[in-house]
Design a protein around this motif. Structure first.
Motif, PDB file in Angstrom:
ATOM      1  N   ASP A 214       0.803  -1.218   0.000  1.00 11.72           N
ATOM      2  CA  ASP A 214       0.000   0.000   0.000  1.00 11.72           C
ATOM      3  C   ASP A 214       0.836   1.268   0.000  1.00 11.72           C
ATOM      4  OD1 ASP A 214      -2.102  -1.734   0.079  1.00 11.72           O
ATOM      5  OD2 ASP A 214      -2.627  -1.363   2.171  1.00 11.72           O
ATOM      6  N   ARG A 215       1.978   1.252   0.678  1.00 10.49           N
ATOM      7  CA  ARG A 215       2.824   2.451   0.728  1.00 10.49           C
ATOM      8  C   ARG A 215       4.030   2.354  -0.195  1.00 10.49           C
ATOM      9  NH1 ARG A 215       1.710   2.057   6.395  1.00 10.49           N
ATOM     10  NH2 ARG A 215       3.842   1.478   6.949  1.00 10.49           N
ATOM     11  N   GLY A 216       4.498   1.142  -0.442  1.00 10.49           N
ATOM     12  CA  GLY A 216       5.670   0.977  -1.283  1.00 10.49           C
ATOM     13  C   GLY A 216       5.377   0.636  -2.723  1.00 10.49           C
ATOM     14  N   GLY A 217       4.116   0.322  -3.038  1.00 10.63           N
ATOM     15  CA  GLY A 217       3.747   0.031  -4.416  1.00 10.63           C
ATOM     16  C   GLY A 217       4.127  -1.352  -4.899  1.00 10.63           C
ATOM     17  N   ALA A 218       4.509  -2.256  -4.002  1.00 12.21           N
ATOM     18  CA  ALA A 218       4.905  -3.596  -4.407  1.00 12.21           C
ATOM     19  C   ALA A 218       3.677  -4.432  -4.780  1.00 12.21           C
ATOM     20  CB  ALA A 218       5.672  -4.287  -3.280  1.00 12.21           C
ATOM     21  N   THR A 219       3.882  -5.355  -5.682  1.00 11.90           N
ATOM     22  CA  THR A 219       2.867  -6.346  -6.027  1.00 11.90           C
ATOM     23  C   THR A 219       3.137  -7.610  -5.223  1.00 11.90           C
ATOM     24  OG1 THR A 219       2.642  -5.489  -8.288  1.00 11.90           O
ATOM     25  CG2 THR A 219       1.896  -7.753  -7.880  1.00 11.90           C
ATOM     26  N   LEU A 220       2.143  -8.085  -4.503  1.00 10.53           N
ATOM     27  CA  LEU A 220       2.291  -9.305  -3.719  1.00 10.53           C
ATOM     28  C   LEU A 220       1.798 -10.494  -4.545  1.00 10.53           C
ATOM     29  CD1 LEU A 220       1.034  -8.156  -0.184  1.00 10.53           C
ATOM     30  CD2 LEU A 220       3.273  -7.828  -1.267  1.00 10.53           C
ATOM     31  N   LEU A 221       2.617 -11.528  -4.589  1.00 12.03           N
ATOM     32  CA  LEU A 221       2.281 -12.744  -5.325  1.00 12.03           C
ATOM     33  C   LEU A 221       2.109 -13.879  -4.326  1.00 12.03           C
ATOM     34  CD1 LEU A 221       4.784 -12.376  -8.303  1.00 12.03           C
ATOM     35  CD2 LEU A 221       2.344 -11.823  -8.268  1.00 12.03           C
ATOM     36  N   TYR A 222       0.923 -14.473  -4.319  1.00 12.14           N
ATOM     37  CA  TYR A 222       0.528 -15.440  -3.300  1.00 12.14           C
ATOM     38  C   TYR A 222       0.750 -16.870  -3.798  1.00 12.14           C
ATOM     39  CZ  TYR A 222      -1.874 -11.200  -1.817  1.00 12.14           C
ATOM     40  OH  TYR A 222      -2.159  -9.905  -1.467  1.00 12.14           O
ATOM     41  N   SER A 223       0.849 -17.796  -2.844  1.00 15.78           N
ATOM     42  CA  SER A 223       1.038 -19.199  -3.204  1.00 15.78           C
ATOM     43  C   SER A 223      -0.269 -19.927  -3.493  1.00 15.78           C
ATOM     44  CB  SER A 223       1.770 -19.935  -2.075  1.00 15.78           C
ATOM     45  OG  SER A 223       3.099 -19.502  -1.970  1.00 15.78           O
ATOM     46  N   HIS A 224      -1.384 -19.486  -2.886  1.00 15.91           N
ATOM     47  CA  HIS A 224      -2.608 -20.282  -2.943  1.00 15.91           C
ATOM     48  C   HIS A 224      -3.834 -19.452  -3.339  1.00 15.91           C
ATOM     49  CE1 HIS A 224      -0.325 -23.562  -1.295  1.00 15.91           C
ATOM     50  NE2 HIS A 224      -0.116 -22.940  -0.155  1.00 15.91           N
ATOM     51  N   ASP A 225      -3.639 -18.371  -4.077  1.00 16.87           N
ATOM     52  CA  ASP A 225      -4.740 -17.505  -4.477  1.00 16.87           C
ATOM     53  C   ASP A 225      -5.154 -17.876  -5.899  1.00 16.87           C
ATOM     54  OD1 ASP A 225      -6.253 -15.271  -5.532  1.00 16.87           O
ATOM     55  OD2 ASP A 225      -5.581 -14.131  -3.783  1.00 16.87           O
ATOM     56  N   ASP A 226      -6.276 -18.582  -6.021  1.00 18.12           N
ATOM     57  CA  ASP A 226      -6.669 -19.107  -7.329  1.00 18.12           C
ATOM     58  C   ASP A 226      -7.010 -17.994  -8.309  1.00 18.12           C
ATOM     59  OD1 ASP A 226      -7.056 -21.423  -8.964  1.00 18.12           O
ATOM     60  OD2 ASP A 226      -9.223 -21.120  -8.819  1.00 18.12           O
ATOM     61  N   ALA A 227      -7.646 -16.931  -7.853  1.00 19.29           N
ATOM     62  CA  ALA A 227      -8.009 -15.850  -8.765  1.00 19.29           C
ATOM     63  C   ALA A 227      -6.753 -15.188  -9.338  1.00 19.29           C
ATOM     64  CB  ALA A 227      -8.872 -14.821  -8.039  1.00 19.29           C
ATOM     65  N   GLN A 228      -5.780 -14.905  -8.486  1.00 18.91           N
ATOM     66  CA  GLN A 228      -4.545 -14.309  -8.990  1.00 18.91           C
ATOM     67  C   GLN A 228      -3.821 -15.277  -9.927  1.00 18.91           C
ATOM     68  OE1 GLN A 228      -0.856 -13.825  -6.531  1.00 18.91           O
ATOM     69  NE2 GLN A 228      -1.245 -11.637  -6.841  1.00 18.91           N
ATOM     70  N   TRP A 229      -3.798 -16.552  -9.536  1.00 19.95           N
ATOM     71  CA  TRP A 229      -3.105 -17.545 -10.354  1.00 19.95           C
ATOM     72  C   TRP A 229      -3.703 -17.617 -11.754  1.00 19.95           C
ATOM     73  CZ3 TRP A 229       1.273 -19.972 -10.599  1.00 19.95           C
ATOM     74  CH2 TRP A 229       1.400 -21.069 -11.456  1.00 19.95           C
ATOM     75  N   ARG A 230      -5.020 -17.632 -11.863  1.00 17.67           N
ATOM     76  CA  ARG A 230      -5.661 -17.721 -13.171  1.00 17.67           C
ATOM     77  C   ARG A 230      -5.372 -16.483 -14.007  1.00 17.67           C
ATOM     78  NH1 ARG A 230      -8.995 -22.079 -13.545  1.00 17.67           N
ATOM     79  NH2 ARG A 230      -9.522 -23.124 -11.571  1.00 17.67           N
ATOM     80  N   THR A 231      -5.289 -15.327 -13.372  1.00 16.59           N
ATOM     81  CA  THR A 231      -4.951 -14.109 -14.103  1.00 16.59           C
ATOM     82  C   THR A 231      -3.525 -14.174 -14.639  1.00 16.59           C
ATOM     83  OG1 THR A 231      -6.484 -12.778 -12.785  1.00 16.59           O
ATOM     84  CG2 THR A 231      -4.719 -11.601 -13.907  1.00 16.59           C
ATOM     85  N   LEU A 232      -2.594 -14.637 -13.802  1.00 14.54           N
ATOM     86  CA  LEU A 232      -1.217 -14.752 -14.237  1.00 14.54           C
ATOM     87  C   LEU A 232      -1.081 -15.777 -15.354  1.00 14.54           C
ATOM     88  CD1 LEU A 232       0.585 -14.736 -10.772  1.00 14.54           C
ATOM     89  CD2 LEU A 232       0.664 -12.920 -12.493  1.00 14.54           C
ATOM     90  N   ALA A 233      -1.760 -16.920 -15.212  1.00 16.96           N
ATOM     91  CA  ALA A 233      -1.662 -17.963 -16.233  1.00 16.96           C
ATOM     92  C   ALA A 233      -2.205 -17.477 -17.574  1.00 16.96           C
ATOM     93  CB  ALA A 233      -2.415 -19.212 -15.774  1.00 16.96           C
ATOM     94  N   ALA A 234      -3.299 -16.711 -17.529  1.00 12.71           N
ATOM     95  CA  ALA A 234      -3.884 -16.206 -18.768  1.00 12.71           C
ATOM     96  C   ALA A 234      -2.945 -15.220 -19.469  1.00 12.71           C
ATOM     97  CB  ALA A 234      -5.223 -15.529 -18.455  1.00 12.71           C
ATOM     98  N   ALA A 235      -2.082 -14.569 -18.688  1.00 16.49           N
ATOM     99  CA  ALA A 235      -1.131 -13.606 -19.244  1.00 16.49           C
ATOM    100  C   ALA A 235       0.210 -14.251 -19.610  1.00 16.49           C
ATOM    101  CB  ALA A 235      -0.910 -12.466 -18.256  1.00 16.49           C
ATOM    102  N   GLY A 236       0.284 -15.578 -19.505  1.00 17.63           N
ATOM    103  CA  GLY A 236       1.521 -16.278 -19.859  1.00 17.63           C
ATOM    104  C   GLY A 236       2.482 -16.504 -18.715  1.00 17.63           C
ATOM    105  N   GLY A 237       2.142 -15.994 -17.523  1.00 20.19           N
ATOM    106  CA  GLY A 237       2.941 -16.274 -16.329  1.00 20.19           C
ATOM    107  C   GLY A 237       4.182 -15.436 -16.141  1.00 20.19           C
ATOM    108  N   ARG A 238       4.513 -14.542 -17.066  1.00 22.03           N
ATOM    109  CA  ARG A 238       5.720 -13.729 -16.928  1.00 22.03           C
ATOM    110  C   ARG A 238       5.386 -12.412 -16.230  1.00 22.03           C
ATOM    111  NH1 ARG A 238      10.973 -13.235 -19.205  1.00 22.03           N
ATOM    112  NH2 ARG A 238      11.688 -11.059 -19.303  1.00 22.03           N
ATOM    113  N   ILE A 239       6.199 -12.042 -15.260  1.00 23.93           N
ATOM    114  CA  ILE A 239       6.017 -10.784 -14.530  1.00 23.93           C
ATOM    115  C   ILE A 239       7.300  -9.979 -14.712  1.00 23.93           C
ATOM    116  CG2 ILE A 239       5.586  -9.701 -12.284  1.00 23.93           C
ATOM    117  CD1 ILE A 239       4.812 -13.324 -12.471  1.00 23.93           C
ATOM    118  N   ASP A 240       7.184  -8.815 -15.375  1.00 25.45           N
ATOM    119  CA  ASP A 240       8.379  -7.990 -15.564  1.00 25.45           C
ATOM    120  C   ASP A 240       7.986  -6.515 -15.680  1.00 25.45           C
ATOM    121  OD1 ASP A 240       8.863  -9.198 -19.014  1.00 25.45           O
ATOM    122  OD2 ASP A 240       7.305  -7.906 -18.153  1.00 25.45           O
TER     123      ASP A 240
END
Length: 261
Positions: free
Chosen positions: A235-261
């Motif tokens: 919230d203050r540092g602007g970081a993106t948190l990536l979770y181990s067991h969040d299915d909604a986030q996982w499906r979003t990442l998978a649909a985008a090809g899984g690369r974060i840059d």
């Protein structure tokens, strides 16, 4: 100049279980299917895998890998071939291309493939390894995926700069377990992501300021403090948190090809 660093999502399998194992307010009969997310960090000085997911044999032989009690609580929801080593192969990498493994903690779904990475340095917090060894000595039910008789994990104490340039830093985030750690990664773009392991199961836990059920918490005040630190980074540092067991986030990442840059 920031080193060219990228993160890719790797599937470490899936687990099906009662929802009440993850959410304290869930009804007893509700179920959930969650990803077991692992992460590849590509750095000019090496390739790092954060958490290694389920062992490749778990889907075919869950009782043999996990024991009857644990296999009774968690069903493997992924087919054979859905593991971190196979996910790397789909990206064109072999297990021996990995130079570092960082385990958030030493539960079976976060270190199951450790032994597959024969050339990697395996880094865990000293408090985590000590706690697992003490639990084993006390007779705890432990599938022992973390215990490689040929090569003990290397221990770190507190914050640890993996490559020495500030781009990939392990951060203690205890509470779920005594020596839980997360990984802060500054990407080549300047964006900061934090791989949180089980310090926070899902975005909902953080947004609702809710801990998981007591059975999943080693020390509630420590876990609350760790969640607060990670929330501030978001919230203050602007970081993106990536979770181990969040299915909604996982499906979003998978649909985008899984690369974060």
């Amino acid at each position: 100049m920031t080193a060219t660093v990228a993160v890719r999502a790797l599937s470490g399998g899936r687990l099906d279980a009662k929802r009440a194992l993850f959410f304290a307010d869930a009804p007893d009969d509700a179920t959930i299917s969650v990803p077991v997310a692992c992460w590849l960090v590509e750095h000019p000085r090496g390739r790092l895998v954060f958490d290694t997911g389920l062992h490749p044999d778990t889907a075919a032989d869950p009782v043999g890998r996990l024991g009857a009690r644990r296999a009774g609580r968690f069903a493997v929801g992924s087919p054979p071939g859905d593991d971190a080593v196979a996910a790397l192969a789909r990206l064109g990498f072999a297990a021996d291309d990995v130079t570092h493994v960082v385990n958030s903690h030493l539960h079976f779904d976060h270190c199951g493939c450790n032994r597959c990475f024969r050339r990697a340095r395996v880094l865990v917090q000293r408090a985590e390894l000590d706690a697992m060894r003490a639990a084993r000595a006390a007779g705890a039910d432990d599938p022992g995926e973390w215990d490689d008789p040929a090569r003990a994990p290397e221990t770190v104490d507190g914050e640890h700069d993996v490559f020495g340039d500030g781009t990939v830093v392990a951060l203690p985030t205890p509470g779920h377990t005594p020596g839980h750690q997360s990984l802060r990664v500054r990407l080549g773009s300047g964006r900061v992501v934090v791989l949180v392991g089980d310090a926070i199961y899902t975005a909902r836990h953080l947004d609702d300021d809710a801990l998981p059920p007591p059975a999943a918490v080693w020390h509630a005040p420590a876990m609350t403090d760790s969640m607060a630190r990670l929330r501030a980074m978001r919230d203050r540092g602007g970081a993106t948190l990536l979770y181990s067991h969040d299915d909604a986030q996982w499906r979003t990442l998978a649909a985008a090809g899984g690369r974060i840059d």
